[in-house]
Enzyme design. Structure first.
Site, PDB file in Angstrom:
ATOM      1  CG  ASN A  42      -8.951  -8.065 -17.478  1.00 26.13           C
ATOM      2  OD1 ASN A  42      -8.877  -6.960 -17.994  1.00 26.13           O
ATOM      3  ND2 ASN A  42      -9.446  -9.107 -18.105  1.00 26.13           N
ATOM      4  CB  ILE A  43      -2.851  -8.364 -15.236  1.00 23.65           C
ATOM      5  CG1 ILE A  43      -2.976  -6.839 -15.104  1.00 23.65           C
ATOM      6  CG2 ILE A  43      -1.482  -8.738 -15.808  1.00 23.65           C
ATOM      7  CD1 ILE A  43      -2.078  -6.220 -14.032  1.00 23.65           C
ATOM      8  CD  GLU A  44      -7.334 -12.785 -19.611  1.00 20.65           C
ATOM      9  OE1 GLU A  44      -6.873 -13.243 -20.680  1.00 20.65           O
ATOM     10  OE2 GLU A  44      -8.556 -12.657 -19.383  1.00 20.65           O
ATOM     11  CB  CYS A  53     -10.405  -9.287 -11.209  1.00 17.42           C
ATOM     12  SG  CYS A  53     -11.105 -10.927 -11.428  1.00 17.42           S
ATOM     13  CD  GLU A  55     -13.702  -6.164 -10.643  1.00 20.02           C
ATOM     14  OE1 GLU A  55     -12.700  -6.614 -11.239  1.00 20.02           O
ATOM     15  OE2 GLU A  55     -14.852  -6.587 -10.831  1.00 20.02           O
ATOM     16  CB  CYS A  90     -15.488 -12.424  -9.865  1.00 19.56           C
ATOM     17  SG  CYS A  90     -13.886 -12.172  -9.086  1.00 19.56           S
ATOM     18  CB  CYS A  93     -13.406  -8.605  -7.174  1.00 24.28           C
ATOM     19  SG  CYS A  93     -12.099  -8.966  -8.363  1.00 24.28           S
TER      20      CYS A  93
HETATM   21  N1  THU Z   1     -12.544 -10.267 -14.667  1.00 26.16           N
HETATM   22  C1  THU Z   1     -12.310  -9.094 -13.996  1.00 26.16           C
HETATM   23  O1  THU Z   1     -11.319  -8.400 -14.267  1.00 26.16           O
HETATM   24  N2  THU Z   1     -13.187  -8.711 -13.043  1.00 26.16           N
HETATM   25  C2  THU Z   1     -14.291  -9.433 -12.675  1.00 26.16           C
HETATM   26  O2  THU Z   1     -14.950  -9.090 -11.707  1.00 26.16           O
HETATM   27  C3  THU Z   1     -14.680 -10.606 -13.454  1.00 26.16           C
HETATM   28  C4  THU Z   1     -13.665 -11.136 -14.387  1.00 26.16           C
HETATM   29  C5  THU Z   1     -11.592 -10.699 -15.687  1.00 26.16           C
HETATM   30  C6  THU Z   1     -10.779 -11.912 -15.316  1.00 26.16           C
HETATM   31  C7  THU Z   1     -10.421 -12.470 -16.675  1.00 26.16           C
HETATM   32  O3  THU Z   1      -9.239 -11.826 -17.127  1.00 26.16           O
HETATM   33  C8  THU Z   1     -11.562 -12.037 -17.581  1.00 26.16           C
HETATM   34  O4  THU Z   1     -12.276 -11.040 -16.865  1.00 26.16           O
HETATM   35  C9  THU Z   1     -12.509 -13.162 -17.943  1.00 26.16           C
HETATM   36  O5  THU Z   1     -12.966 -13.819 -16.814  1.00 26.16           O
END
Ligand code: THU
Length: 130
Positions: A42-44, A53, A55, A90, A93
């Protein structure tokens, strides 16, 4: 490669996560039908909705590299280094995966192996548009 090895690769991929806001690090490993591996994390972003996300990072890396036939994905997520609680992909994804994957596409989590159809029994697809 065992499912445990596959999941361990997802945990390793989570090391690359950029998650300064949620502190929830996610790693994903996508396996193509011909044995190629694509990792993702994940890259915020400070503009929160721009976050991607793990995935989808993996899927977009694979598709942009010319691969569209997928067999399985492993996903691991944690806020404290304990990856034993399952990190369920999620809805966004799952929708992206469903564009390229069959119902029997495998999703490997910390607590077992699932099929895409377990999480997404019905989906919006090209059939709805055409
Ligand atoms: N996140 C994912 O990378 N994959 C998912 O399927 C659920 C959520 C990440 C997004 C965000 O950076 C962090 O988890 C919290 O929601």
């Amino acid at each position: 490669m065992t499912n445990a090895d596959f999941f361990a690769m997802a945990v390793k991929s989570a090391e690359k996560a950029y998650a300064p806001y949620s502190h929830f690090k996610v790693g994903a490993v996508l396996l193509t039908k011909d044995g190629q591996i694509f990792t993702g994390c994940n890259i915020e972003n400070s503009s929160y909705s721009m976050t991607i996300c793990a995935e989808r990072t993996a899927v977009f890396k694979a598709v942009s590299s010319g691969f569209r036939d997928f067999k399985a994905i492993a996903v691991a997520g944690s806020s404290d280094g304990d990856f034993s609680k399952p990190c369920i992909p999620c809805g966004a994804c799952l929708q992206v995966l469903s564009e390229f994957c069959d119902d029997d596409f495998m999703i490997v989590l910390s607590d077992g192996v699932y099929k895409l159809s377990d999480f997404m029994p019905k989906k919006f697809s090209a059939e709805n548009i055409l």
